[in-house]
Design an enzyme around this catalytic site. Structure first.
Site, mmCIF file in Angstrom:
data_model
loop_
_atom_site.group_PDB
_atom_site.id
_atom_site.type_symbol
_atom_site.label_atom_id
_atom_site.label_comp_id
_atom_site.label_asym_id
_atom_site.label_seq_id
_atom_site.Cartn_x
_atom_site.Cartn_y
_atom_site.Cartn_z
ATOM 1 C CE1 TYR A 54 -3.583 -2.502 0.159
ATOM 2 C CE2 TYR A 54 -2.472 -3.337 2.103
ATOM 3 C CZ TYR A 54 -3.418 -3.486 1.115
ATOM 4 O OH TYR A 54 -4.199 -4.601 1.072
ATOM 5 N N GLY A 55 2.109 1.167 -0.062
ATOM 6 C CA GLY A 55 2.862 2.419 -0.066
ATOM 7 C C GLY A 55 4.360 2.229 -0.174
ATOM 8 C CB VAL A 57 8.469 3.536 3.658
ATOM 9 C CG1 VAL A 57 8.904 4.302 4.902
ATOM 10 C CG2 VAL A 57 7.081 2.924 3.879
ATOM 11 C CG ASP A 167 -0.312 -7.854 7.576
ATOM 12 O OD1 ASP A 167 -0.029 -9.071 7.541
ATOM 13 O OD2 ASP A 167 0.030 -7.055 6.683
HETATM 14 N N1 LIG Z 1 8.503 4.389 10.292
HETATM 15 C C1 LIG Z 1 9.321 3.709 9.502
HETATM 16 N N2 LIG Z 1 10.656 3.856 9.616
HETATM 17 C C2 LIG Z 1 11.493 3.158 8.808
HETATM 18 N N3 LIG Z 1 11.093 2.255 7.894
HETATM 19 C C3 LIG Z 1 9.788 2.047 7.738
HETATM 20 C C4 LIG Z 1 8.825 2.763 8.528
HETATM 21 N N4 LIG Z 1 7.589 2.342 8.170
HETATM 22 C C5 LIG Z 1 7.774 1.419 7.208
HETATM 23 N N5 LIG Z 1 9.082 1.235 6.934
HETATM 24 C C6 LIG Z 1 9.680 0.293 5.949
HETATM 25 O O1 LIG Z 1 8.841 0.195 4.824
HETATM 26 C C7 LIG Z 1 8.369 -1.162 4.652
HETATM 27 C C8 LIG Z 1 6.941 -1.113 4.130
HETATM 28 O O2 LIG Z 1 6.144 -0.350 5.021
HETATM 29 P P1 LIG Z 1 4.665 -0.777 5.423
HETATM 30 O O3 LIG Z 1 4.724 -2.189 5.954
HETATM 31 O O4 LIG Z 1 4.075 0.236 6.314
HETATM 32 O O5 LIG Z 1 3.969 -0.753 3.990
HETATM 33 P P2 LIG Z 1 2.717 -1.570 3.491
HETATM 34 O O6 LIG Z 1 2.449 -1.202 2.081
HETATM 35 O O7 LIG Z 1 1.567 -1.294 4.414
HETATM 36 O O8 LIG Z 1 3.273 -3.049 3.623
HETATM 37 P P3 LIG Z 1 2.533 -4.474 3.492
HETATM 38 O O9 LIG Z 1 2.714 -4.926 2.066
HETATM 39 O O10 LIG Z 1 3.311 -5.343 4.463
HETATM 40 O O11 LIG Z 1 1.108 -4.306 3.886
HETATM 41 C C9 LIG Z 1 8.516 -1.809 6.043
HETATM 42 O O12 LIG Z 1 8.713 -3.213 5.975
HETATM 43 C C10 LIG Z 1 9.770 -1.101 6.549
HETATM 44 O O13 LIG Z 1 10.932 -1.729 6.035
#
Ligand SMILES: Nc1ncnc2c1ncn2[C@@H]1O[C@H](COP(=O)(O)OP(=O)(O)OP(=O)(O)O)[C@@H](O)[C@H]1O
Length: 389
Positions: A54-55, A57, A167
Site C-alpha cells: 500500500y505504499g 516508504v 497483519d
Molecule cells: N517508520 C518507519 N521507519 C522506517 N522504515 C519504515 C517505517 N515504516 C515502514 N518502513 C519500511 O517500509 C516497509 C513497508 O512499510 P509498510 O509495511 O508500512 O507498507 P505496506 O504497504 O503497508 O506493507 P505491506 O505490504 O506489508 O502491507 C517496512 O517493511 C519497513 O521496512
C-alpha cells in the site's frame, strides 16, 4: 454580525477542537478552517527504505525541524480514484495511538495533487525481517526475549484500546537504533466492538495466520494477533519462518504437524467451522513443539503452547505472556541497547515491485528440516518474508 442570521453566527464562532493526543482544547485559526496540511515539499527525500502493498516508504528530513522522519506515500486506489481504504484506516488508527512500542505518526502531508498523501512517521533504522536477513548469527535468547517483551507491551496497549492489528509479521516490526521495537503497518488494523462483528477472513499474511481464520471463522478477536506473535517468537528462536505454508491447505497441514489435530474437546465449536464442510483434516495426534525446539526451556515451550492454543478463547493475552516465567528465568531479557544494529543495509536494499513479488516463494520450506535443534547452529536461509500474503 447579525446574530439572527445562522450563517453569520457559524462564520464568526471561534472553532475549538479537543486534541486527540493531549485531550486539551485548541482554537483553530480562521486560516485553517478548511483544514491545513503541510506540503511534502517541506521534506527532503533522502532514500527509499521500503515498499509494501500500500505504499512506498522514504527516509526524509523535515527541513523545518531538521528531524529525520519516515515518509510513507499512500498508494492510490486506481478503481476508486482516491486513497486506498487501508490508507484511510491506517491514518485514522495511528492518529489515536501513543505508545513507545507503536510507530508514531506525527502528521499527514500532501503532495502536489490532493490524491498524493504522505504519512509522516518516526524513523526506525531497521525492520526485523531485514535484520534477520542480514545477521550472520541468530538472535541470542536474551535478545529474543527483549524483542518479544516489547512486542507484547505494544499488543497489550493495542488490545486494551480495542484495536486488532491483523497483519503482524517480522517485516511489520521496526526497530530504532536504540533497540526499541515498534509495531508498524496498520493498513489492515481494525477497531473491534463487543459482541464481535463479522470481518473478512483473508487477513494476516499466510505464515502468521491463525487456524480459526484458515478455517473460515467470521469473527476476529485479539487472539489472531497472539497467534501471529507465537509465529514471530518461533521464527526469532529458530532464525527462519516457523510455518511457511505455500497455500492455505499447506498452512493448515504445517500447523497440524506441529500441534496435532484439534477436536471439539480442546476447541469447542471446532467441527462447526465453515471450511470443515469442504474437507476433513488429517489425523495427527502429537504436539511436536518440544521436538521442534529441543533446546528450549520448559517455560519457553509453555509460552509457545499458550500462544498456539487452538481455541482462540483459551489463547494467552499479551499481559499473560509478559508475566510468563520464561521472561523471569535465566537467561534474562537483554537491555534494548544491546540489540544488534545494521542501519547501513537498509540504505542498500533494492526492493522489487509488488506486482513482481506476488506468488514468489524463494525460500526453502521448513519441511526440509525435521527440527530446529540448537539455535546457534541453524543454517541461515535467505528469506523473503515480504512476499507471502
Ligand atoms: N517508520 C518507519 N521507519 C522506517 N522504515 C519504515 C517505517 N515504516 C515502514 N518502513 C519500511 O517500509 C516497509 C513497508 O512499510 P509498510 O509495511 O508500512 O507498507 P505496506 O504497504 O503497508 O506493507 P505491506 O505490504 O506489508 O502491507 C517496512 O517493511 C519497513 O521496512
Amino acid at each position: 454580525m447579525d446574530i439572527d442570521d445562522p450563517k453569520s453566527r457559524l462564520e464568526n464562532k471561534p472553532h475549538r477542537f479537543m486534541s486527540i493526543l493531549t485531550g486539551e482544547w485548541v482554537d483553530l485559526p480562521e486560516s485553517d478552517r478548511l483544514g491545513k496540511c503541510r506540503s511534502v515539499g517541506d521534506f527532503e527525500k533522502l532514500n527509499r527504505v521500503g515498499e509494501g502493498t500500500y505504499g512506498i516508504v522514504y527516509r526524509a528530513r523535515d527541513t523545518e525541524s531538521n528531524k529525520i522522519v519516515a515518509l510513507k506515500k499512500m498508494r492510490l486506489d486506481t478503481q476508486k480514484d482516491g486513497i486506498h481504504v487501508t490508507g484511510l484506516r491506517e491514518i485514522n488508527i495511528l492518529l489515536n495511538l501513543r505508545h513507545e512500542n507503536i510507530v508514531h505518526m506525527s502528521e499527514v502531508v500532501v503532495g502536489k495533487s490532493l490524491e498524493s498523501i504522505f504519512l509522516v512517521m518516526e524513523y526506525c533504522e531497521q525492520d526485523l525481517a531485514s535484520l534477520l536477513d542480514n545477521m550472520a548469527a541468530p538472535f541470542s535468547e536474551p535478545q529474543v526475549k527483549c524483542i518479544m517483551l516489547q512486542l507484547f507491551g505494544g499488543l497489550q496497549y493495542l488490545h486494551e484500546n480495542f484495536i486488532i492489528h491483523r497483519d503482524l509479521k517480522v517485516s511489520n516490526l521496526l526497530m530504532t537504533d536504540k533497540g526499541c521495537v515498534k509495531i508498524a503497518d496498520f493498513g489492515l488494523a481494525r477497531k473491534y466492538e463487543l459482541p464481535h462483528r463479522p470481518m473478512t477472513p483473508t487477513v494476516v499474511t499466510l505464515w502468521y495466520r491463525a487456524p480459526e481464520l484458515l478455517l473460515g471463522a467470521k469473527t476476529h478477536t485479539t487472539a489472531i494477533d497472539m497467534w501471529s506473535a507465537g509465529c514471530i517468537l518461533g521464527e526469532l528462536l529458530a532464525h527462519r519462518p516457523l510455518l511457511p505454508g505455500r497455500s492455505e491447505l499447506h498452512q493448515l497441514d504445517l500447523i497440524l504437524d506441529m500441534l496435532g489435530t484439534p477436536n471439539d474437546t480442546i476447541w469447542p465449536g471446532f467441527s462447526k467451522l465453515p471450511a470443515l464442510e469442504n474437507f476433513t483434516l488429517k489425523k495427527q495426534p502429537y504436539n511436536n513443539l518440544r521436538h521442534t525446539f529441543p533446546w528450549l526451556s520448559d517455560s519457553g515451550i509453555k509460552l509457545l503452547n499458550i500462544l498456539f492454543m487452538y481455541d482462540p478463547n483459551k489463547r494467552a493475552c499479551a499481559e499473560a505472556c509478559i508475566q510468563c516465567s520464561y521472561f523471569k528465568e535465566q537467561p534474562r531479557p537483554c537491555d534494548p541497547e544491546f540489540m544488534p544494529s545494521f542501519p547501513q543495509h537498509r540504505l542498500k536494499r533494492k526492493q522489487s515491485k509488488p506486482e513482481e513479488k506476488k506468488g514468489k516463494e524463494k525460500r526453502k520450506s521448513l519441511d526440509t528440516f525435521k527440527s530446529f535443534g540448537d539455535n546457534s547452529n541453524v543454517p541461515v536461509l535467505k528469506r523473503n518474508r515480504r512476499d507471502i500474503s
